[in-house]
Design an enzyme around this catalytic site. Sequence first.
Site, short mmCIF file in Angstrom:
data_model
loop_
_atom_site.label_atom_id
_atom_site.label_comp_id
_atom_site.label_asym_id
_atom_site.label_seq_id
_atom_site.Cartn_x
_atom_site.Cartn_y
_atom_site.Cartn_z
N GLY A 1 -17.07 4.27 -3.16
CA GLY A 1 -16.49 4.74 -1.94
C GLY A 1 -16.05 3.80 -0.88
O GLY A 1 -15.81 3.97 0.41
N ALA A 2 -15.73 2.32 -1.47
CA ALA A 2 -15.39 1.47 -0.58
C ALA A 2 -13.87 1.03 -0.57
O ALA A 2 -13.37 -0.02 0.07
CB ALA A 2 -16.07 0.15 -0.93
N GLY A 3 -12.96 1.88 -1.39
CA GLY A 3 -11.81 1.83 -1.56
C GLY A 3 -11.39 0.51 -2.43
O GLY A 3 -10.13 -0.07 -2.41
N THR B 1 2.85 2.12 -2.07
CA THR B 1 4.46 1.97 -2.75
C THR B 1 4.45 2.17 -3.98
O THR B 1 5.25 2.19 -4.76
CB THR B 1 4.57 0.41 -2.44
N ASP B 2 3.27 2.38 -4.76
CA ASP B 2 3.32 2.23 -6.41
C ASP B 2 3.75 3.64 -6.82
O ASP B 2 4.61 3.77 -7.73
CB ASP B 2 1.88 2.04 -6.99
N SER C 1 -13.69 3.78 -9.67
CA SER C 1 -13.26 5.04 -10.49
C SER C 1 -12.45 4.33 -11.61
O SER C 1 -12.57 4.48 -12.86
CB SER C 1 -12.75 6.12 -10.02
N ASP D 1 -4.15 0.87 -9.46
CA ASP D 1 -5.33 0.35 -9.70
C ASP D 1 -5.62 0.00 -11.00
O ASP D 1 -6.31 -1.12 -11.32
CB ASP D 1 -6.32 1.42 -8.98
N GLU E 1 0.83 -1.27 0.08
CA GLU E 1 -0.04 0.19 0.13
C GLU E 1 0.77 1.36 -0.13
O GLU E 1 1.85 1.38 0.84
CB GLU E 1 -0.90 0.02 1.05
#
Length: 398
Positions: free
Chosen positions: A132-134, A43-44, A138, A188, A41
């Site tokens: 909205g849940a991560g 790290t990208d 999108s 993502d 997390e």
Amino acid sequence: MNENQSRFQAHEAATEAFRSVHGTAPQGVWSAPGRVNLIGEHTDYNDGFVLPFALPHRIAAAASPREDQVLRVATLGSDGRIQQADPIDITSLRPGTVDGWAAYPAGVAWVLRDHGLDRGADLVLAGDVPTGAGLSSSHALECAVSLALLGLDGQELDQPGTPERMKIARWVQRAENDFVGAPTGLLDQTASLCCTASNVLFLDVRSGETEQVPFDTAAVGLRIVVIDTRTKHSHSESGYGERRRGTERAADLLGIKALRDVAMADLDATLGRLPAELVPLVRHVVTENQRVLDVVGLLHAGRLEDIGPFLDASHVSMRDDYRISTVELDTAVEAAKAAGALGARMTGGGFGGSAIALVPESKIGDVEAGVTAAYEAEGWRPPRTFVAVPSAGAGRDA
């Protein structure tokens, strides 16, 4: 719900909504999934390592070409109502010219225009990736729109993990960063475009190299349970940007391209060269990169059941060093572990959204009940939970 059911439902919903809006069937339907990040997390955007997998939940884009340079976009809401955006002139698109949900497909069209594709299209979007849940709804939308616009132009993408898909992932990142104005990394988009069923995607963000790593939880009697806290805190975007700028500042002070270049063996000495406020940010990124490598090693060794402690350590690092967790996420993680999870962590950008837990199949009911009871004791609305099955990435459905 499995991947095939979700794909079919998204396809049918988008097709029927297209008929409702335009009176004809679409020329084609493309879809892209949301994602869960198993570990790796924040790290990208530091040129590091990530390990996501695609969800069965998808966003579908039903589409037909137009003879002009106008993009007409509509979306089918969870309430069954269709919302139509104002027509978008692709030739006049600039950052700031479109806002709200329509900025996401408009941003994709803006980037594709710079690569020679400016033909108009009618698009209707539908799907079941929780917003909205991560879980990257999108980016699922943007990837589906990218494939639809390219497909209408006769440019169908080849298999996941190829350089062509990585190129599209970077285009989608540009749409998000420069048009929508969200400073996201590359995780993502790449997950949505490049993941395959029954695997996690090991991505080296710096090189763009990917590897499909087997992740058949069911074969060893385990499952990944997603716990959507159904909360999102107002400072999520500003907090994300602050942390990204902090890591970039640290890299500048250290004279390196990105925090990826800090070796674990040199971490203590490196932290001693930094201002106190940057120390926890750097510690998280460097240790999180190492956790990704350790988990990949365990998966290659067939020791999936042993990754739990790394999930736990990742959560602690995000809670205490990166400071992006919330009381709702912490409660979900602790309640899941108390009910029998082998490990748990928040996933995604933080400040709300979802947690994941590695759970023996026999304990799924206990974990879901335990987390729900913990939320009830706090007076919060119940979380949404589901079992996540590693699924296929984006593609053409019809």
